[in-house]
Scaffold this active site. Structure first.
Site, mmCIF file in Angstrom:
data_model
loop_
_atom_site.group_PDB
_atom_site.id
_atom_site.type_symbol
_atom_site.label_atom_id
_atom_site.label_comp_id
_atom_site.label_asym_id
_atom_site.label_seq_id
_atom_site.Cartn_x
_atom_site.Cartn_y
_atom_site.Cartn_z
ATOM 1 N N TYR A 190 -10.765 3.888 -12.304
ATOM 2 C CA TYR A 190 -9.796 2.854 -12.707
ATOM 3 C C TYR A 190 -10.188 2.243 -14.061
ATOM 4 O O TYR A 190 -9.402 1.548 -14.693
ATOM 5 C CB TYR A 190 -9.674 1.748 -11.653
ATOM 6 C CG TYR A 190 -9.250 2.210 -10.278
ATOM 7 C CD1 TYR A 190 -8.646 3.457 -10.088
ATOM 8 C CD2 TYR A 190 -9.461 1.417 -9.150
ATOM 9 C CE1 TYR A 190 -8.275 3.885 -8.816
ATOM 10 C CE2 TYR A 190 -9.087 1.842 -7.876
ATOM 11 C CZ TYR A 190 -8.492 3.081 -7.718
ATOM 12 O OH TYR A 190 -8.134 3.498 -6.459
ATOM 13 N N HIS A 192 -14.408 9.565 -4.294
ATOM 14 C CA HIS A 192 -12.985 9.301 -4.545
ATOM 15 C C HIS A 192 -12.107 10.489 -4.187
ATOM 16 O O HIS A 192 -10.991 10.330 -3.679
ATOM 17 C CB HIS A 192 -12.794 8.942 -6.027
ATOM 18 C CG HIS A 192 -11.557 8.164 -6.313
ATOM 19 N ND1 HIS A 192 -11.473 7.195 -7.263
ATOM 20 C CD2 HIS A 192 -10.321 8.201 -5.753
ATOM 21 C CE1 HIS A 192 -10.256 6.670 -7.287
ATOM 22 N NE2 HIS A 192 -9.536 7.285 -6.375
HETATM 23 N N1 NAP Z 1 -8.255 6.407 -3.137
HETATM 24 C C1 NAP Z 1 -7.249 6.708 -3.926
HETATM 25 O O1 NAP Z 1 -7.112 7.844 -4.419
HETATM 26 C C2 NAP Z 1 -6.204 5.664 -4.199
HETATM 27 C C3 NAP Z 1 -4.955 6.044 -4.718
HETATM 28 C C4 NAP Z 1 -4.008 5.037 -4.926
HETATM 29 C C5 NAP Z 1 -4.307 3.709 -4.672
HETATM 30 N N2 NAP Z 1 -5.549 3.377 -4.191
HETATM 31 C C6 NAP Z 1 -5.928 1.963 -3.959
HETATM 32 O O2 NAP Z 1 -4.909 1.318 -3.237
HETATM 33 C C7 NAP Z 1 -4.422 0.200 -3.979
HETATM 34 C C8 NAP Z 1 -2.968 -0.034 -3.659
HETATM 35 O O3 NAP Z 1 -2.213 1.127 -3.969
HETATM 36 P P1 NAP Z 1 -0.638 1.048 -4.136
HETATM 37 O O4 NAP Z 1 -0.309 0.171 -5.286
HETATM 38 O O5 NAP Z 1 -0.117 2.424 -4.161
HETATM 39 O O6 NAP Z 1 -0.232 0.285 -2.767
HETATM 40 P P2 NAP Z 1 1.121 -0.244 -2.161
HETATM 41 O O7 NAP Z 1 0.755 -1.300 -1.198
HETATM 42 O O8 NAP Z 1 1.962 0.879 -1.653
HETATM 43 O O9 NAP Z 1 1.934 -0.828 -3.372
HETATM 44 C C9 NAP Z 1 1.658 -2.045 -3.974
HETATM 45 C C10 NAP Z 1 2.626 -2.156 -5.137
HETATM 46 O O10 NAP Z 1 3.957 -2.206 -4.613
HETATM 47 C C11 NAP Z 1 4.641 -3.311 -5.126
HETATM 48 N N3 NAP Z 1 5.430 -3.872 -4.018
HETATM 49 C C12 NAP Z 1 4.963 -4.400 -2.860
HETATM 50 N N4 NAP Z 1 5.973 -4.791 -2.071
HETATM 51 C C13 NAP Z 1 7.100 -4.496 -2.741
HETATM 52 C C14 NAP Z 1 8.486 -4.673 -2.459
HETATM 53 N N5 NAP Z 1 8.890 -5.240 -1.306
HETATM 54 N N6 NAP Z 1 9.371 -4.253 -3.373
HETATM 55 C C15 NAP Z 1 8.968 -3.699 -4.533
HETATM 56 N N7 NAP Z 1 7.670 -3.518 -4.866
HETATM 57 C C16 NAP Z 1 6.759 -3.917 -3.990
HETATM 58 C C17 NAP Z 1 3.598 -4.284 -5.627
HETATM 59 O O11 NAP Z 1 4.115 -4.890 -6.780
HETATM 60 P P3 NAP Z 1 4.252 -6.481 -6.983
HETATM 61 O O12 NAP Z 1 3.345 -6.766 -8.114
HETATM 62 O O13 NAP Z 1 5.697 -6.660 -7.290
HETATM 63 O O14 NAP Z 1 3.860 -7.175 -5.703
HETATM 64 C C18 NAP Z 1 2.410 -3.386 -5.961
HETATM 65 O O15 NAP Z 1 2.409 -2.984 -7.305
HETATM 66 C C19 NAP Z 1 -4.730 0.562 -5.431
HETATM 67 O O16 NAP Z 1 -4.740 -0.534 -6.290
HETATM 68 C C20 NAP Z 1 -6.093 1.193 -5.271
HETATM 69 O O17 NAP Z 1 -7.092 0.218 -5.141
HETATM 70 C C21 NAP Z 1 -6.478 4.335 -3.941
#
Ligand code: NAP
Length: 289
Positions: free
Chosen positions: A50, A107
Site C-alpha cells: 500500500y 499478502h
Molecule cells: N489482502 C488483500 O489483497 C486486500 C485486497 C483488498 C483490500 N484489502 C483490505 O481491505 C480493506 C477494505 O477493502 P475494500 O475497500 O475493498 O472494502 P469494502 O468494505 O468492500 O469497501 C469499502 C469502500 O466502499 C465504499 N462504500 C461503503 N459503503 C458504501 C455504500 N453503501 N455505497 C457506496 N460506497 C460504499 C467506502 O467508501 P466511503 O468512503 O464512501 O465510505 C469504501 O471506499 C482495504 O483497505 C485493505 O486494507 C486487502
C-alpha cells in the site's frame, strides 16, 4: 468495540478492521487512521504494497492510544533478491514506528509459488513470530491448494487467511472458508461491501432490501444494507476488514454490533442470491479464474 474473535495464538482480534489499501492505496492514511481510532476502531489493516505504512504509523501515533489497545496488521510484499522476511518486517516496523505487529500476513502466495518457495517463505514467517516481531502470523489470498502447502509443511498453523469475501464470491470461496475454519484459521473478509458499493442491479438487491427492512422494524432504528452484509459475514464467524473516508460510515460499521441477527432463512437467501452472480474485485487466482 465489544465483539472479538480468538486467534489460534489465544489473542483477541476485533471483528472490524480499518483498511489502508483500496481507496487509500498509496495515499496518506494518517488522518483517517487517527479518526478511526478516535471512533473506537482499534484494528488497523496495512500492507507493504500500500506504500503508506509510514502514514498508518503516524495516524496511530496521533491517536495516542496505548499500544496494547490496538491490533495492527501488516502484510509481506514481494521480497527483494536476497532479502529475508525478518529484514522486510523490520523495515515495516520502522515505518510504522512500532516494536511489533499483532498480525503479519503473506499478502499473496503467487510470487513464492511460482518459484516453488512457499514453504520456505512460511519458515521466515515462523521465525519472526518466534522472535516476537509478529504476535501472530497468517496468510492472505490463499486458495485451498496454497493452504494445504502450509498445513503440510509448516510448524505453525496460520492464524488468519484474509480473502475477498461477499455474497458474489461466496460460492467460489466456500471451500477455502471450510478448510480454514476446520483448522482453526480465522477468515478475514475484504471487499465485503461489494454488493452495495460496486454492483448495482444485481440479483441480491431485492433480497438485501427486504432483510434490511425486516431488521429495521425489529430493532426500531435505522439499518443499512451495508450492515446486513457485515452481519452476514459476522454470523459466519468472519472478521470484516473494510475502509471508509467518512466518520459517519465508521459509526455505521460499529453500530452493526447492535443489529439483530439474520435468521437462517435470511442467510440462506443471501447465499443463494449471491450464487447467481460471480463478481470478484481483486486477485483473480484465488477463485481459479
Ligand atoms: N489482502 C488483500 O489483497 C486486500 C485486497 C483488498 C483490500 N484489502 C483490505 O481491505 C480493506 C477494505 O477493502 P475494500 O475497500 O475493498 O472494502 P469494502 O468494505 O468492500 O469497501 C469499502 C469502500 O466502499 C465504499 N462504500 C461503503 N459503503 C458504501 C455504500 N453503501 N455505497 C457506496 N460506497 C460504499 C467506502 O467508501 P466511503 O468512503 O464512501 O465510505 C469504501 O471506499 C482495504 O483497505 C485493505 O486494507 C486487502
Amino acid at each position: 468495540m465489544t465483539k472479538f474473535f480468538t486467534l489460534n495464538t489465544g489473542a483477541a482480534i476485533p471483528w472490524l478492521g480499518f483498511g489502508t489499501g483500496s481507496a487509500l492505496y498509496g495515499k496518506d492514511a494518517a488522518n483517517l487512521v487517527r479518526l478511526a481510532i478516535d471512533n473506537n476502531i482499534t484494528h488497523l489493516d496495512g500492507a507493504q504494497v500500500y506504500n503508506n505504512e509510514d502514514s498508518l504509523g503516524a495516524g496511530i501515533k496521533a491517536a495516542g492510544k496505548p499500544r496494547s489497545d490496538l491490533f495492527v496488521t501488516t502484510k509481506l510484499g514481494k521480497l527483494a533478491p536476497g532479502e529475508t522476511v525478518k529484514e522486510s518486517l523490520k523495515a515495516s516496523l520502522n515505518k510504522l514506528g512500532l516494536g511489533y505487529v499483532d498480525l503479519f500476513l503473506i499478502h499473496d502466495p503467487s510470487p513464492a509459488t511460482k518459484e516453488g518457495k512457499l514453504s520456505q517463505l512460511w519458515e521466515g514467517m515462523e521465525e519472526v513470530h518466534r522472535e516476537g516481531l509478529a504476535k501472530a502470523i497468517g496468510v492472505s489470498n490463499f486458495k485451498v491448494e496454497d493452504l494445504k502447502v502450509i498445513l503440510e509443511s509448516g510448524k505453525i498453523v496460520p492464524a488468519v487467511n484474509q480473502i475477498e469475501l461477499h455474497p458474489y464470491v461466496w460460492k467460489a470461496a466456500e471451500p477455502i472458508v471450510k478448510l480454514a475454519q476446520e483448522h482453526g484459521i480465522v477468515i478475514e473478509s475484504y471487499s465485503g461491501q461489494t454488493p452495495v458499493a460496486r454492483v448495482q442491479g444485481g440479483p441480491l438487491d431485492e433480497v438485501l432490501a427486504q432483510i434490511r427492512e425486516r431488521l429495521e422494524k425489529t430493532r426500531g432504528k435505522a439499518v443499512t444494507t451495508g450492515q446486513v452484509l457485515s452481519k452476514w459475514l459476522l454470523q459466519k464467524d468472519i472478521v470484516v476488514v473494510t475502509t471508509t473516508s467518512k466518520v459517519e460510515r465508521m459509526k455505521e460499521f460499529l453500530d452493526t454490533e447492535t443489529v439483530p441477527d439474520l435468521t437462517p432463512e435470511e442467510t440462506q437467501a443471501i447465499d443463494e442470491g449471491g450464487a447467481k452472480l460471480h463478481k470478484r474485485v481483486y486477485m483473480h487466482h484465488v477463485f481459479g479464474e
